[in-house]
Design a protein around this motif. Structure first.
Motif, short mmCIF file in Angstrom:
data_model
loop_
_atom_site.label_atom_id
_atom_site.label_comp_id
_atom_site.label_asym_id
_atom_site.label_seq_id
_atom_site.Cartn_x
_atom_site.Cartn_y
_atom_site.Cartn_z
N ARG A 102 0.92 -3.68 -3.73
CA ARG A 102 -0.14 -2.87 -3.13
C ARG A 102 -1.15 -2.44 -4.18
O ARG A 102 -0.82 -2.29 -5.34
N SER A 103 -2.40 -2.21 -3.74
CA SER A 103 -3.41 -1.83 -4.72
C SER A 103 -3.35 -0.36 -5.09
O SER A 103 -3.84 0.05 -6.13
N SER A 104 -2.72 0.46 -4.22
CA SER A 104 -2.57 1.88 -4.54
C SER A 104 -1.13 2.30 -4.24
O SER A 104 -0.55 1.85 -3.26
N PRO A 105 -0.54 3.16 -5.08
CA PRO A 105 0.85 3.57 -4.83
C PRO A 105 0.99 4.56 -3.66
O PRO A 105 2.10 4.81 -3.19
N THR A 106 -0.14 5.12 -3.22
CA THR A 106 -0.07 6.09 -2.13
C THR A 106 -1.07 5.76 -1.03
O THR A 106 -1.99 4.96 -1.23
N GLU A 107 -0.87 6.39 0.11
CA GLU A 107 -1.78 6.22 1.24
C GLU A 107 -2.08 7.60 1.80
O GLU A 107 -1.16 8.42 1.95
N THR A 108 -3.34 7.86 2.10
CA THR A 108 -3.71 9.17 2.65
C THR A 108 -4.24 9.01 4.06
O THR A 108 -5.14 8.20 4.31
N VAL A 109 -3.65 9.74 5.00
CA VAL A 109 -4.11 9.73 6.39
C VAL A 109 -4.33 11.17 6.82
O VAL A 109 -3.43 11.99 6.70
N ASP A 110 -5.53 11.45 7.32
CA ASP A 110 -5.88 12.80 7.78
C ASP A 110 -5.51 13.86 6.73
O ASP A 110 -4.91 14.89 7.06
N GLY A 111 -5.83 13.57 5.48
CA GLY A 111 -5.60 14.54 4.42
C GLY A 111 -4.17 14.61 3.90
O GLY A 111 -3.86 15.38 2.99
#
Ligand code: PEP
Ligand code: MN
Length: 382
Positions: free
Chosen positions: A114-123
């Motif tokens: 994955r390109s980012s280790p985290t995912e942000t949804v609605d803050g």
């Protein structure tokens, strides 16, 4: 002398943060004691067939899901995928008059870089989904926690899939999780050589092909046919160094380069790469992945690809090889036999994406789109 497990001392990019090392060790021990899913002889047979691709005497069709799903395991779905790959191969073999080597992205394609280790949804921020081999896709802390027990489930699912495929089709996946791959690596008692037992052909992804990284070091220790994905940042020097590390004996069929530059860049970036590798005399097979350089977000936020871009990248790839007198050796695509709406074009518009978007990661061609691609590529190869 380097030991076969020296890769453990190097950085493994994209390695999940397994929360429980003891549990990981138990699962690894369990897999180490489990049977290999493929035999060294089957792997050697595939190497010999890929040697034909490298020599311009055969064409490779490699395809399947971006990410297989443990919960979607179904004999019917596996069969539909095999039939589709076979149909594409038949279309291409009749046009090119070359034998086609068909390889599934199947029976082990469960881990995603994955390109980012985290995912942000609605803050709210959580660890990113890394494939069913690592964590769950649901957006909760519990689901996104890496769980080593999943490695055993992936092994079982791969074995089930192999049983459905048995004798028919060679398998491949990205060799991303080195703990899993090493646990299933066996020394062939006849030859003394090491083989990854998780699938016939393994590839190194575009994000893990660092020359000083653990993936390249591990792949150097196995004798399976292998591939490396080469994205737009690949320099000819890097490609040549990969050949030295991964195919020092220059064994035809051992190493395949799967290039994924993007439709608008393939004509600029590919010629120098092919020219320099070709001039070195290395017998690599060149394969086009027209998917991963052409991904974008639709207005509705779905990740998608345009059928026309996919086709345009293959056209550029074929043209470059024609101009250089080298062999456009094959296609590597993300597809499914199910009637999904994930890539736009050929009957699927932006407004259709929500209808049947099932992919856990990247958008796949549906059966109609995949067959049409095969027909159009066949025209280019005539
Ligand atoms: C993939 O094949 O799903 C993938 C992640 O590709 P790449 O390594 O080329 O980005
Ligand atoms: Mn993908």
């Amino acid at each position: 002398m380097r030991s076969a497990e020296d890769w453990r001392t190097l950085v493994a990019c994209q390695r999940p943060e397994w929360p429980d090392q003891v549990r990981l060790g138990e699962v690894v021990d369990d897999l180490t004691a489990s049977p290999s899913l493929v035999t060294p002889q089957e792997c050697d047979t595939l190497t010999a067939r890929l040697a034909q691709v490298a020599e311009g005497k055969a064409f490779l069709v490699q395809g399947g899901d971006c990410a297989e799903r443990l919960d979607d395991l179904s004999t019917q779905a596996i069969r539909r995928k095999i039939v589709l790959l076979r149909q594409m191969s038949e279309i291409l073999t009749s046009a090119s008059t070359l034998p086609v080597v068909t390889v599934g992205r199947i029976a082990g394609q469960y881990a995603k870089p994955r390109s980012s280790p985290t995912e942000t949804v609605d803050g709210r921020t959580l660890p990113v989904y890394r494939g069913d081999a690592v964590n769950g896709i649901g957006f909760t802390q519990a689901e996104r926690q890496p769980d080593p027990a999943r490695l055993r489930r992936v092994y079982d699912a791969s074995q089930y899939t192999m049983d459905v495929l048995r004798g028919e089709l060679c398998t491949s996946h990205e060799g991303l999780l080195l703990d899993y791959e090493e646990a299933l690596t066996r020394r062939d008692p006849r030859s003394g050589r090491r083989y990854a037992g998780s699938g016939h052909l393994l590839w190194i992804g575009d994000r893990t092909r660092q020359l000083d990284g653990a993936h390249v070091a591990y792949f150097a220790t196995i004798d399976n046919p292998i591939a490396v994905k080469l994205g737009p940042s690949t320099t000819p020097e890097h490609a040549l160094a990969l050949i030295d590390r991964l195919d020092p004996d220059r064994r035809p069929g051992r190493l395949t380069f799967v290039v994924r530059m993007g439709a608008d860049r393939v004509r600029d970036l590919l010629p120098e790469l092919v020219e320099k590798v070709n001039a070195s005399g290395a017998p690599v097979a060149w394969v086009c992945d027209p998917m991963h350089g052409n991904t974008f977000q639709a207005p509705s936020r779905y990740k998608t690809r345009r059928f026309t871009d996919v086709l345009a990248e293959v056209a550029g790839f074929v043209e470059v090889h024609r101009a250089l007198g080298t062999h456009a050796g094959g296609l590597h695509v993300e597809l499914t036999g199910e009637d999904v709406t994930e890539c736009v074009g050929r009957g699927v518009g932006f407004d259709d994406l929500h209808r049947n978007y099932e992919s856990a990661c990247d958008p796949r061609l549906n059966a109609g789109q995949a067959l049409e691609l095969a027909f159009l590529v066949a025209e280019m190869l005539r």
